[in-house]
Scaffold this active site. Structure first.
Site, short mmCIF file in Angstrom:
data_model
loop_
_atom_site.label_atom_id
_atom_site.label_comp_id
_atom_site.label_asym_id
_atom_site.label_seq_id
_atom_site.Cartn_x
_atom_site.Cartn_y
_atom_site.Cartn_z
N LYS A 562 -44.55 11.55 -92.41
CA LYS A 562 -44.18 10.92 -91.13
C LYS A 562 -44.90 9.58 -90.94
O LYS A 562 -44.62 8.84 -90.02
CB LYS A 562 -44.47 11.88 -89.98
CG LYS A 562 -43.55 13.12 -90.02
CD LYS A 562 -43.84 14.10 -88.91
CE LYS A 562 -43.01 15.36 -88.97
NZ LYS A 562 -41.61 15.19 -88.54
N THR A 664 -35.54 15.28 -83.93
CA THR A 664 -34.86 15.35 -82.63
C THR A 664 -35.60 14.49 -81.61
O THR A 664 -35.02 14.06 -80.62
CB THR A 664 -34.76 16.80 -82.11
OG1 THR A 664 -36.05 17.39 -82.13
CG2 THR A 664 -33.79 17.61 -82.95
#
Length: 844
Positions: A562, A664
């Site tokens: 990430k 999301t």
């Protein structure tokens, strides 16, 4: 505490938060006072916020229960196809406010509680995931199944910049939403041995653990449908271990009950790394075994009101039951259903296998190889001996089929086998899921393409029709109405309220992109959210925040892929630029990073420490002042996301292309009026398609560039040598500039960046920094920035979980959503066809 509505607001009665109505208010007020009285049994003046919360929660629950019973009655009468969503975890959040919104009670509750002069507060109690919300809203007969963990994901404390884990005892004050259902308690078997005879296989001498269900209602939005999330809790049977002990060991036998009940004690953190712990396998089988017994009981049961089982033939099972495996964690459901069909119901293997395949579908959530579950054969043989035999049989038949198609291709057989040979023999759970399901899906277009063409290429070549894409979505009820009411109501004023059920209607906002009044109103809502969040940050972190600075937010699990490290390098670069020329124009930023590191993930914990060390230097440098502030959000969780997302200007979605399945968070930020800086990864790709790439800040390598760099060989040193600002930042980390008391503190981080960085931070650094300069430039022009924000919100319609669930329903489960509104409990209901009178309690 909510203020009472003004007359003007009361006249407006925006229905997205529910109509106030005098009857609603009076009824709620009576219920609230009654529950408060029972909760307190003491002077009301000394009531705590928790007392008020529980009184309000029980009041709202009263409104739910009638609808819940009616929904279950409706399902038993109509006998629709049931959808079962199996997941080892459901992300938690506040249930109270979400329930009030979905029941249309939000404004009435605000008014009733205000009149009662009570400071009602929110809470972090159980909430079903977005998909369960959407399934209820779409009128699907759906059930979420999982484990009722006594301790959820740990609470994160930051001490001296380090993450420290504390147990999350989330049930210590009770949970007003759940209902124990001991009448549906079921046995789950472990260990033992298998006996084979002329009548088939028998699993004997097992150790039994009981599964006690707790049901939580899941209300749809304003349609009176209330579905069920059923979570299983482990209980030891009364005779647990007692048969094996003499009387003198009675005390020890009772204490050993804990061993059985540990199964539902604690949630394993999701860290994208498979460890292979026995307790985790026990959890996975526990939820699967209890759930399948429950599913078969419901399938066999007659229509509502009867007592006899009516279905003894299983041909119609796939027409009545769809089971969605959320990741590989519930994969043991496949051999378990085969065991039930073959060993207990005595179905022939081929028939059982055909029914099983047509029942299951599998959602893949990760392409990282270290995250894929591969259980050691020895462990499965000890814990679930019959299941291992069934898996071997599935594999043998599967390989025989492959061999008949590719006669001399031994390597293909090895690649496609469910059993991995060499060293420790392991079961590849993803392969089991693919072979045992009729549909396999990824969760974003790019991810599904990688699944099909790379990760499971052999399987996709064999059965191309099996592989699909279902791009993730989020529920607009929680992620707009609940967390950002100002923006939700502003949108409703412009385009009406129907967008809450049909998010594609946000496209109508394109008509207002050049509307100066709307532009100002959108900017005003954002600024109000920022001021509110800045006050929260100042209170919690004792750092003075400039609310007009750009809120640059990077919140998600801490993981190398990430690339929180790339963000950190950019922070250091901005710091160095300010120090180099303090008089130069600099767009002020508040960089907010948050997320938890898995307890055993050393590098992720070092990244948290580094961010906090950099923050310590930056936030206390008088030359920098209010131009740059860095906050690490402690204990990031759903209820904190609901605060930070509406206040965000810039959303960081910067994973290496090809590593993030979907994401999301990116969608939540887009819907709430943040602009995205991101790579072409996960759902970012589709966000750019929907909004136009020019309305996102896209940078860096694409999937094909990453593959090319892998072929050439990634050399971090060359970027370090070529880019002076990167070199300066890395040298500062290496030399102890941010850790003067311990100069070598971050040597592992630096060593990884140079020699073991699979996610290529240095390769994207230059493009990232240049893209951030474009972000700052646009932020100076408030009107142009807000117009881009409006274009993003108008393009967010695709990313509703309602759309996602409609696609699952149509393409995988073969059911049609229903817009039928079940009558509320206070309206007469037609007597069921079988003559069941209204008001009979529904079976679960």
């Amino acid at each position: 505490m909510s203020r009472p509505l003004s007359d003007q607001e009361r006249r407006k009665q925006i229905s997205i938060r529910g109509i106030v109505g005098a009857e609603n208010v009076a009824e709620l007020k009576r219920g609230f006072n009654r529950h408060l009285h029972f909760t307190l049994v003491k002077d009301r003046n000394v009531a705590t916020p928790r007392d008020y919360f529980f009184a309000l929660a029980h009041t709202v629950r009263d409104h739910l229960v009638g609808r819940w019973i009616r929904t279950q009655q409706h399902y038993y009468e109509r006998d629709p196809k049931r959808i079962y969503y199996l997941s080892l975890e459901f992300y938690m959040g506040r249930t109270l406010q979400n329930t009030m919104i979905n029941l249309g009670l939000q404004n009435a509750c605000d008014e009733a509680v205000y009149q009662g002069d009570s400071p009602a507060g929110g809470s972090s109690l159980a909430s079903a995931a977005c998909f369960l919300d959407s399934m209820a809203t779409l009128g699907l007969a759906a059930y979420g199944y999982g484990i009722r963990y006594e301790y959820g994901i740990f609470n994160q404390k930051i001490r001296d910049g380090w993450q420290v884990e504390e147990a999350d005892d989330w049930l210590r004050h009770g949970n007003p939403w759940e209902k124990a259902r001991p009448e549906y308690m079921l046995p789950v078997h472990f260990y033992g041995r298998v006996e084979h005879s002329g009548t088939g296989a028998k699993w004997v001498d097992t150790q039994v653990v009981l599964a006690l269900p707790y049901d939580t209602p899941v209300p749809g939005y304003m349609n009176n449908t209330v579905n069920t999330m059923r979570l299983w809790s482990a209980r030891a049977p009364n005779d647990f271990n007692l048969r094996d002990f003499n009387v003198g060991d009675y005390i020890q036998a009772v204490l050993d009950r804990n061993l059985a009940e540990n199964i539902s004690r604690v949630l394993y953190p999701n860290d994208n790394f498979f460890e292979g712990k026995e307790l985790r396998l026990k959890q996975e089988y526990f939820v699967v075994a209890a759930t399948l017994q429950d599913i078969l009981r419901r399938f066999k049961a007659s229509k509502f009101g009867g007592t006899d089982s009516v279905r003894t033939v299983f041909d119609s099972f796939p027409d009545q039951v769809a089971i969605q495996l959320n990741d590989t964690h519930p994969a043991m459901a496949i051999p378990e259903l085969m065991r039930i069909f073959v060993d207990i119901e005595k179905l022939p293997w081929n028939k059982a296998w055909d029914i099983t395949k047509r029942t299951f579908a599998y959602t893949n959530h990760t392409v990282l190889p270290e995250a894929l579950e591969r259980w050691p054969v020895d462990l499965v043989e000890k814990l679930l001996p019959r299941h291992l035999q069934i898996i071997y049989e599935i594999n043998q038949r599967h390989l025989d089929h492959i061999a008949s198609l590719f006669p001399a291709d031994v390597d293909r057989l090895r690649r496609m086998s469910l059993i991995e040979e060499g060293g420790t023999k392991r079961i590849n759970m993803a392969h089991l899921c693919i072979v045992g399901s009729h549909a396999v899906n990824g969760v974003a277009k790019i991810h599904s393409e990688i699944v099909r063409t790379q990760v499971f290429q052999d399987f996709a070549e064999l059965e191309p029709e099996k592989f699909q894409n279902k791009t993730n979505g989020i529920t607009p009820r929680r992620w707009l109405l609940l967390c950002n009411p100002g923006l939700a109501e502003l949108i409703a004023e412009k385009i009406g309220e129907d967008y809450v059920r049909d998010l594609s209607q946000l496209a109508k906002l394109h008509d207002f992109v050049d509307d100066d009044l709307f532009i100002r109103e959108v900017a005003k809502v954002k600024q109000e959210n920022k001021v509110k969040f800045a006050l929260y940050l100042e209170k919690e972190y004792k750092v003075k925040i400039n609310p007009s600075s750009m809120f640059d937010v990077h919140v998600k699990r801490i993981h190398e892929y990430k690339r929180q490290l790339m963000n950190c390098l950019h922070i250091i670069t901005m710091y160095n630029r300010i120090k180099r020329d303090p008089t130069k124009l600099f767009v002020p930023r508040t960089v907010i990073i948050g997320g938890k590191a898995a307890p055993g993930y050393h590098m992720a914990k070092m990244i948290i420490k580094l961010i906090n060390a950099v923050a310590q230097v930056v936030n206390n440098d008088p030359v920098v002042g209010s131009k740059l502030k860095v906050i690490f959000l402690e204990n990031y969780r759903v209820s904190l996301a609901e605060k930070v997302i509406p206040a965000t200007d810039l959303s960081e979605q910067i994973s290496t292309a090809g590593t993030e399945a979907s994401g999301t968070g990116n969608m939540k930020f887009m819907l709430n009026g943040a602009l995205t800086i991101g790579t072409m990864d996960g759902a970012n790709v589709e966000m750019a398609e929907e909004a136009g790439e020019e309305n996102l800040f896209i940078f860096g390598m694409r999937v094909e560039d990453v593959a090319e760099l892998d072929r050439e060989g990634y050399d971090a040193q060359q970027y370090y040598d070529r880019l002076p600002e990167l070199k300066q930042a890395v040298d500062q980390i290496k030399s102890g500039f941010f850790s003067s008391n311990e100069p070598d503190l971050f040597k592992d981080v630096v060593n990884m960046l140079f020699h073991h960085d699979r996610f290529k931070v240095f390769a994207d650094y230059e493009a990232y920094v240049k893209c951030q300069e474009k972000v700052s430039e646009l932020y100076l022009n408030s009107k142009a920035w807000t117009k881009m924000v409006i274009r993003n919100i108008a393009a967010a319609g695709k990313f509703s979980s309602d759309r996602t669930i409609k696609e699952y329903a149509r393409d995988i489960w073969h059911v049609e959503p229903s817009d039928l509104k079940i009558p509320p409990p206070n309206e007469p209901r037609e007597v069921a066809e079988d003559g069941t009178p209204n008001g009979t309690e529904a079976r679960a």
